[in-house]
Design a protein around this motif. Structure first.
Motif, PDB file in Angstrom:
ATOM      1  N   UNK A  10      40.507 -25.273  14.088  1.00 55.11           N
ATOM      2  CA  UNK A  10      40.072 -24.822  12.769  1.00 55.11           C
ATOM      3  C   UNK A  10      39.027 -25.723  12.132  1.00 55.11           C
ATOM      4  N   UNK A 334      44.921 -17.415   1.416  1.00 53.78           N
ATOM      5  CA  UNK A 334      45.640 -17.256   2.688  1.00 53.78           C
ATOM      6  C   UNK A 334      45.033 -18.053   3.833  1.00 53.78           C
ATOM      7  N   UNK A 335      43.817 -18.540   3.670  1.00 53.34           N
ATOM      8  CA  UNK A 335      43.178 -19.320   4.734  1.00 53.34           C
ATOM      9  C   UNK A 335      43.339 -20.807   4.410  1.00 53.34           C
ATOM     10  N   UNK A 336      44.286 -21.452   5.120  1.00 58.81           N
ATOM     11  CA  UNK A 336      44.639 -22.836   4.776  1.00 58.81           C
ATOM     12  C   UNK A 336      43.484 -23.808   4.997  1.00 58.81           C
ATOM     13  N   UNK A 337      42.691 -23.589   6.049  1.00 63.73           N
ATOM     14  CA  UNK A 337      41.571 -24.496   6.319  1.00 63.73           C
ATOM     15  C   UNK A 337      40.524 -24.403   5.215  1.00 63.73           C
ATOM     16  N   UNK A 338      40.261 -23.185   4.766  1.00 61.84           N
ATOM     17  CA  UNK A 338      39.305 -23.002   3.668  1.00 61.84           C
ATOM     18  C   UNK A 338      39.862 -23.608   2.382  1.00 61.84           C
ATOM     19  N   UNK A 347      37.697 -16.508  -1.487  1.00 56.58           N
ATOM     20  CA  UNK A 347      37.528 -15.272  -0.735  1.00 56.58           C
ATOM     21  C   UNK A 347      38.654 -14.954   0.226  1.00 56.58           C
ATOM     22  N   UNK A 348      39.704 -15.754   0.222  1.00 59.12           N
ATOM     23  CA  UNK A 348      40.823 -15.519   1.149  1.00 59.12           C
ATOM     24  C   UNK A 348      42.034 -14.920   0.441  1.00 59.12           C
TER      25      UNK A 348
ATOM     26  N   UNK B 361      49.338 -13.904   9.361  1.00 59.03           N
ATOM     27  CA  UNK B 361      48.933 -15.150   8.705  1.00 59.03           C
ATOM     28  C   UNK B 361      49.112 -16.380   9.617  1.00 59.03           C
ATOM     29  N   UNK B 365      45.824 -18.488  10.737  1.00 57.85           N
ATOM     30  CA  UNK B 365      45.681 -19.873  10.315  1.00 57.85           C
ATOM     31  C   UNK B 365      45.631 -20.837  11.497  1.00 57.85           C
ATOM     32  N   UNK B 366      45.928 -20.334  12.658  1.00 56.78           N
ATOM     33  CA  UNK B 366      45.843 -21.152  13.871  1.00 56.78           C
ATOM     34  C   UNK B 366      44.444 -21.042  14.498  1.00 56.78           C
ATOM     35  N   UNK B 367      43.932 -19.833  14.611  1.00 60.50           N
ATOM     36  CA  UNK B 367      42.660 -19.637  15.335  1.00 60.50           C
ATOM     37  C   UNK B 367      41.661 -18.741  14.622  1.00 60.50           C
ATOM     38  N   UNK B 369      39.557 -19.042  12.281  1.00 62.23           N
ATOM     39  CA  UNK B 369      38.230 -19.545  11.926  1.00 62.23           C
ATOM     40  C   UNK B 369      37.406 -19.957  13.134  1.00 62.23           C
ATOM     41  N   UNK B 370      37.988 -19.818  14.331  1.00 62.69           N
ATOM     42  CA  UNK B 370      37.267 -20.233  15.537  1.00 62.69           C
ATOM     43  C   UNK B 370      36.115 -19.281  15.815  1.00 62.69           C
ATOM     44  N   UNK B 394      36.806  -8.692   5.853  1.00 64.54           N
ATOM     45  CA  UNK B 394      35.723  -9.171   4.997  1.00 64.54           C
ATOM     46  C   UNK B 394      35.843 -10.653   4.674  1.00 64.54           C
ATOM     47  N   UNK B 395      36.825 -11.299   5.247  1.00 62.88           N
ATOM     48  CA  UNK B 395      36.965 -12.745   5.081  1.00 62.88           C
ATOM     49  C   UNK B 395      37.020 -13.492   6.422  1.00 62.88           C
ATOM     50  N   UNK B 396      37.965 -13.156   7.280  1.00 65.14           N
ATOM     51  CA  UNK B 396      38.183 -13.941   8.494  1.00 65.14           C
ATOM     52  C   UNK B 396      37.059 -13.730   9.503  1.00 65.14           C
TER      53      UNK B 396
END
Lengths: 492, 492, 492
Positions: A10, A334-338, A347-348, B361, B365-367, B369-370, B394-396
């Protein structure tokens, strides 16, 4: 050969990788026409007549997220990126979904070093991503109608358009107060933390400018024990009010006092943003309060207490007349890295299925029949329009259905809303429109899209003989301005 | 007078009874016009122009269920019933719903003795049941366009039409490879069990035929401990790969190896069919794995392990580049009597409400954003289009929304899809179209229906000034072919 | 300063307050045009041709809530308020939602003293609240077509219109039997408690009037142990049948006997109204029955027992041929203050999300393949149309989808229904239309709205080449009358 850990996957994409990844389908659309006509749908026949009826009506904006500092200080907006890209989560979430790094878009502290011109170019180069979205409509409208720019937007024209916008922003006509007046805004409500000192609002009232900008009481962080800063917020609340927030009665007293301060500053409404819709009346809130105040409460304690406090808020509304708003069903961050890198509201936030019926039953059975009470509900779960909200608003005297919210504040979203709520709730149980935006320049565009949607809907009603044009004209004005004024008690 | 037991009620209806029961409303429609024009909707104006733009574009078919043996062996199709009725669950489920016995339709071992001509007649006599369904469109298109038959279908003409089709099928032009070429199929992906030896795919590649038929990696039966053959499948996996599938690491190694075999055979994607969308990252999967491998795990163990393995699969996709597909929300084989007598996939799969947000989720949250990762989601719960899938895509960065699936791959289903996903996800977060069919002859019909839907949607966008015709033309091609090529990495 | 208690808030609003509260947005619409044209949508082209085909077809009304006493006694209706306002929960719920006191509308014992003329004036003065609702269509149709009144409705004309209606009602042509005949009603089913003596039905059959009015077996209060009068109802059942309702077998025998009595009185169907859709087959129902009979069962016991009894009812339907109806997903009497003051069914019933798939699986796997069985499902959760009901009805031989129900029996609701069910279920798995009303005069209006919806839907099908006009004409008649006759076995 162990699988890569979350950290590896991530957090490591370099900017280079992210840039390469943009666009997911790179190369497919070789030319971006930059078509800028999205706002000019020609409405003909009855729709055209009805649109003309309301096109230039004043803008009533009873709920939104503009910064009161803009109107207190009336300084020029910094630059095109800071105005159109950085604060607009509709815009940067789409770019992120196609591989952009939020830092390259100037977001968060990580984005502090981004050159505004580069940020704007990243947006302009990906203008085609917004085809079919309301953002494309709103921004086309802003560029053309509000800023008077006719250059089609694209990678090639980005710098040129940037300069054109920057030139406008430097002109006094494009300062916040001048735009507010030009937009014909009758009233603009901001959304303010319950602990806010409302200094900007005071400054606006103390100025010689006549624009009506009012605060909205948003107490989430004082009511939700799951908020990490809940306990320190209550300490701060004690300092601010002098009340003893270590007892439940003192806590209620402090909340009443803050509401009174907001009312004195012009507020007519409160606002609550919750994920799950849950209310419960506790016979003995003190016990739970003490556990949570001490930091020893469970997650279930927190939910039950929050559910109780929503009812307390409703009861205070019966007392002090503040209209209550509930925005329900958004799962936040919902996006922990963001979240870790850029913070909240990036935006998550994603909608989840919502149960308004069982969730609000305790609250409604407590105060739902009180004639002094108004409760406006906003949903992100459109399945509840016809199944829950319209039947509920068509029964409970206190209820009004808020306009299409967030992702559904769009041409098709507005059409679905009318299609699904009117037959059961009628028009008079609706709350009119609100733009709910922090993108100040887009306010006229958003009201215009709503008004076009109103005109289209009503012209279809006339076509199917649901009403005649006389009634349709009255309903158009109702939906454009009067319902909002009335639901939010803005006329008094 | 005890109530009849399940056995008495469910299993005893004789064929005679079943035939009598057909049709539920027997006698109501005395004449079946056999109208065969369902495929010829005339698209006019901009819709017509946009349709012409893509009507004859190549067919990109990145997900479906054709049998690779057809193209490996290139033998003539057996008979009209075996081609059009027996393999088409859309067709036999409708006939079953109106009282037909599946055995009379040649289904399963019970149907082995059915005369194909009788099977076809049972179908043709009930052609009116399909009025309003996409099956009627697809089959009309196949009969008229693909097979060149102009006789309207009815009980009276059944034998005549049967003979006309049989005559065509005997001709070399109607062998699988010839049809594949005539259909203009650029690439066709099949769906293959992870334990499949891919011999037919090898045979295709070894032949002198140039058609591109590629496998898709479908590991459900190796990942789901609730599958009755899970443990023997893992034994077989060990035999096939030489890895020790009695340890979790060995099991992962074996899965990686099978993925590599599929990649070598041309695969670009995996596919997962799940009922509930559930993922969870286990810190210690080994413990659970050992319990489940030993057959002593609970149902909850099985669900948690499966949820973990979906994340492992996603992580392997980051490593090896296979695009991941999830088809979620179908409750399989809900009719126990049909399952017992005729087996799986006999029309009793029914969608259930789906929670993509919380369910995915942990995986996202694991992958999520890859930049190397693509995950395509297919839903049978249309309420998730606007509420969940469009906001998520529209986000991930990894997400794409698959086209309308199964019951929703229809004219109105396609219209609802565009109406509900585009405004939030835009076009570039979609995955284009795939036909997802085991009815090979219907492939051109299904793509044609999609392309008509695309043209209608885009012409409405032009009418409401959401874009101009230049953009609309580009989007038409994008939706007809390019998004599918890109999402499934088929161009490389 | 403790918060007001429920009692203070909910029960104390005086009539004066309530009247002041009406209308929520008082003053906004200064003039009510009283437009009375809602029923006259001109259908042109194919829609017009198809509408003409079915406009004057007989009315088949297989499910509704008319009072059989009307037709047994054939007395004049009391007055306009008692006919059009008091019994119509669509009407009084809307007025209540805008601040009216139900007592002022003549509702319940509290409303006993209300002057009918005042009740009617309260309604007429708020006629604009119904803009956009089907009530406005139905009532406009009734006033104009059925009662021949052309005066637009408003506060100013209220007394005048009241007198005009009253004059009509006094005339023999407006007695129940005369209207029944004039409306062209072929058959009208009422809904009758399982313990009802059906004396009115007997009186109708004994009279010389030829109208076909039949009962429907509604056993909810005998099956649901959560009903407060469950145990006394079973005592009464024993008295009525002579069976020993203290044993489970005796209880079943008594239920069979009541069904036989209803069949002898002309019934062809049963009806079940449930909130959650839950069925379960109990191996040992006796144990649970004894606990519940003794009043010592838990809430879970009650639910499981009720779930079992629905399957018993289905099995009795296999035996005796009564068509089974399930109306699912309405949460009843959600406003406790209204329930306490005015009783049940006062407009506070609200739909909740429904799971038909898992809820009916035990029942369907018990009797769903029985060719003798017909089960008609009605939903208030429109999300289940395409996701659950259409796929289920397109598979299970017993299932039919009921028409749009309650809040969804409206122009847009009918359009959504066709849009979402036909492509998967076809037309022959539908149950035609039923008006489900206790507002007798509105029956022709409701069938007319459905027929217009049918014509509009089929003309769109023709436009998209889903069928030709010959098929469309046949389908129009099917949807207007024949499917209802067939699904409810009314032709035999």
């Amino acid at each position: 050969m162990s699988p890569p850990s979350c950290g590896e996957i991530c957090r490591k994409p370099t900017k280079g990788q992210a840039k390469d990844a943009l666009v997911k389908i790179r190369g497919i659309v070789s030319k971006n026409t930059g078509f800028l006509g999205a706002y000019v749908q020609i409405l003909t026949g009855d729709a055209g007549l009805l649109y003309e009826e309301i096109r230039d009506a004043p803008i009533v904006s009873p709920h939104g997220h503009c910064d009161p500092a803009w109107f207190a200080n009336d300084e020029a907006f910094a630059n095109p990126a800071a105005l159109l890209v950085v604060p607009d989560h509709y815009v940067f979430r789409m770019l992120f979904s196609q591989g952009a790094d939020l830092a390259d878009l100037g977001i968060g502290s990580a984005g502090g070093a981004a050159n505004p011109r580069d940020v704007f170019r990243l947006f302009a180069s990906n203008w085609h991503l917004f085809l079919g979205t309301p953002s494309r409509f709103w921004i086309s409208y802003v560029l053309t109608e509000t800023l008077g720019i006719s250059t089609p937007l694209s990678a090639a024209t980005s710098d040129q358009v940037y300069d054109q916008i920057a030139e406008k922003l430097a002109h006094p006509d494009f300062r916040p107060r001048a735009l507010f007046d030009r937009f014909g805004i009758e009233v603009l409500a901001t959304t303010d933390a319950a602990l806010d000192d409302l200094a900007h609002h005071q400054a606006i009232r103390d100025s010689d400018w006549q624009g009506r900008v009012i605060p909205t009481f948003r107490p989430d962080s004082l009511l939700d024990p799951a908020d990490p800063s809940f306990r320190t917020n209550l300490d701060q609340l004690a300092v601010l009010t002098g009340a003893d927030t270590c007892t439940f009665d003192g806590y209620l007293t402090a909340l009443r006092q803050r509401r009174a301060v907001f009312i004195a500053a012009g507020a007519t409404a409160t606002d609550h943003a919750i994920e799950a819709v849950y209310t419960e009346w506790l016979a003995e809130p003190e016990t739970l309060f003490q556990r949570l105040r001490a930091g020893t409460g469970s997650a279930e304690d927190a939910q039950r207490f929050y559910g109780h406090m929503l009812i307390e808020m409703a009861q205070m509304s019966v007392e002090d007349g503040l209209v209550m708003q509930i925005h329900g069903g958004s799962r936040r961050n919902t996006n922990q890295a963001v979240m870790a890198r850029f913070g909240r509201d990036k935006g998550a936030d994603i909608p989840v299925a919502t149960d308004w019926v069982r969730g609000l039953e305790p609250l409604l059975n407590r105060v739902g029949n009180a004639p002094e009470f108004t409760l406006i509900l906003f949903t992100l779960d459109e399945t509840t329009y016809a199944r829950e909200l319209a039947p509920m608003a068509g029964h409970w005297p206190c209820l009004r259905i808020g306009p299409p919210w967030w992702f559904h504040d769009s041409a098709a979203g507005i059409a679905r809303y009318f299609d699904q709520v009117v037959e059961t709730a009628g028009y008079y149980n609706l709350a009119g429109f609100n733009d709910d935006t922090r993108a100040f320049l887009s306010i006229p565009a958003r009201h215009d899209l709503w008004r076009r949607g109103v005109a289209l809907h009503l012209s279809e009603q006339v076509a199917r003989s649901a009403c005649g044009m006389t009634d349709a004209r009255a309903l158009a004005t109702l939906l454009a301005t009067d319902l909002a004024r009335d639901a939010y008690r803005l006329s008094g």
